[in-house]
Write a protein that holds these residues in place. Sequence first.
Motif, mmCIF file in Angstrom:
data_model
loop_
_atom_site.group_PDB
_atom_site.id
_atom_site.type_symbol
_atom_site.label_atom_id
_atom_site.label_comp_id
_atom_site.label_asym_id
_atom_site.label_seq_id
_atom_site.Cartn_x
_atom_site.Cartn_y
_atom_site.Cartn_z
ATOM 1 N N ALA A 1 18.021 56.141 14.626
ATOM 2 C CA ALA A 1 17.892 56.092 16.091
ATOM 3 C C ALA A 1 18.780 55.004 16.679
ATOM 4 N N VAL A 2 18.803 53.844 16.028
ATOM 5 C CA VAL A 2 19.641 52.742 16.517
ATOM 6 C C VAL A 2 21.115 53.128 16.427
ATOM 7 N N SER A 3 21.519 53.752 15.341
ATOM 8 C CA SER A 3 22.911 54.180 15.191
ATOM 9 C C SER A 3 23.306 55.157 16.294
ATOM 10 N N HIS A 4 22.415 56.057 16.636
ATOM 11 C CA HIS A 4 22.680 57.011 17.718
ATOM 12 C C HIS A 4 22.884 56.270 19.043
ATOM 13 N N GLN A 5 22.030 55.299 19.313
ATOM 14 C CA GLN A 5 22.143 54.540 20.568
ATOM 15 C C GLN A 5 23.408 53.677 20.568
ATOM 16 N N LEU A 6 23.765 53.131 19.420
ATOM 17 C CA LEU A 6 24.999 52.351 19.323
ATOM 18 C C LEU A 6 26.214 53.214 19.643
ATOM 19 N N LYS A 7 26.201 54.449 19.174
ATOM 20 C CA LYS A 7 27.316 55.356 19.467
ATOM 21 C C LYS A 7 27.451 55.586 20.965
ATOM 22 N N THR A 8 26.327 55.798 21.637
ATOM 23 C CA THR A 8 26.367 56.007 23.092
ATOM 24 C C THR A 8 26.934 54.776 23.792
ATOM 25 N N LEU A 9 26.479 53.601 23.386
ATOM 26 C CA LEU A 9 26.978 52.373 24.007
ATOM 27 C C LEU A 9 28.461 52.170 23.718
ATOM 28 N N LYS A 10 28.875 52.508 22.511
ATOM 29 C CA LYS A 10 30.288 52.364 22.142
ATOM 30 C C LYS A 10 31.152 53.379 22.892
ATOM 31 N N ASP A 11 30.665 54.611 23.017
ATOM 32 C CA ASP A 11 31.403 55.650 23.747
ATOM 33 C C ASP A 11 31.618 55.265 25.212
ATOM 34 N N ASN A 12 30.701 54.476 25.753
ATOM 35 C CA ASN A 12 30.807 54.026 27.147
ATOM 36 C C ASN A 12 31.502 52.669 27.261
ATOM 37 N N ARG A 13 32.080 52.218 26.143
ATOM 38 C CA ARG A 13 32.848 50.970 26.094
ATOM 39 C C ARG A 13 32.027 49.759 26.546
ATOM 40 N N ILE A 14 30.749 49.780 26.185
ATOM 41 C CA ILE A 14 29.863 48.676 26.508
ATOM 42 C C ILE A 14 29.768 47.725 25.317
ATOM 43 N N ILE A 15 29.842 48.284 24.108
ATOM 44 C CA ILE A 15 29.857 47.467 22.896
ATOM 45 C C ILE A 15 31.086 47.818 22.074
ATOM 46 N N LYS A 16 31.372 46.962 21.107
ATOM 47 C CA LYS A 16 32.482 47.213 20.177
ATOM 48 C C LYS A 16 31.985 46.902 18.772
ATOM 49 N N SER A 17 32.755 47.330 17.796
ATOM 50 C CA SER A 17 32.388 47.062 16.409
ATOM 51 C C SER A 17 33.612 46.600 15.644
ATOM 52 N N ARG A 18 33.315 45.910 14.548
ATOM 53 C CA ARG A 18 34.385 45.496 13.639
ATOM 54 C C ARG A 18 33.814 45.489 12.234
ATOM 55 N N ARG A 19 34.675 45.752 11.281
ATOM 56 C CA ARG A 19 34.269 45.777 9.884
ATOM 57 C C ARG A 19 34.399 44.375 9.296
ATOM 58 N N ASP A 20 33.379 43.980 8.542
ATOM 59 C CA ASP A 20 33.391 42.712 7.819
ATOM 60 C C ASP A 20 32.932 43.023 6.401
ATOM 61 N N GLY A 21 33.881 43.290 5.523
ATOM 62 C CA GLY A 21 33.548 43.728 4.168
ATOM 63 C C GLY A 21 32.898 45.099 4.238
ATOM 64 N N LYS A 22 31.676 45.201 3.720
ATOM 65 C CA LYS A 22 30.961 46.480 3.746
ATOM 66 C C LYS A 22 30.145 46.660 5.022
ATOM 67 N N ASN A 23 30.038 45.627 5.822
ATOM 68 C CA ASN A 23 29.222 45.684 7.034
ATOM 69 C C ASN A 23 30.055 46.020 8.262
ATOM 70 N N ILE A 24 29.410 46.680 9.204
ATOM 71 C CA ILE A 24 29.992 46.875 10.527
ATOM 72 C C ILE A 24 29.169 46.015 11.478
#
Length: 117
Positions: A70-93
């Motif tokens: 559920a959290v991943s789904h909500q993160l996608k919506t926030l990212k699609d709306n350019r409200i949040i961003k992500s970056r890779r740090d080793g195996k973690n996002i």
Amino acid sequence: MSNACNSPERHEGVIKKALQEMPPEEGIEVMAARFKAISEPSRLKILLALSAGELCVEHICAAVGGRQSAVSHQLKTLKDNRIIKSRRDGKNILYSVDDEHIVTMIRVAKEHLHGDE
């Protein structure tokens, strides 16, 4: 007594200013989509958590009390709306707020929670 709205010349300056301040239609659509995205309670909780700093999905789940799917789904919506961003740090996002104006809006909203009391 005359109705002020029946006298357009009386409001010409205000109307002109309102039109100058109005973004183009596509800008209004983007604004509305972002307001809609942040107004959903689970996404708002995620943003409240991310306003404290960068987090991975596991830690976001712990902070908001949600399931990873559920959290991943909500993160996608926030990212699609350019409200949040992500970056890779080793195996973690790691996720963070992409628009500090959103943090300001949330902070102001929190300050107004008890404003009517």
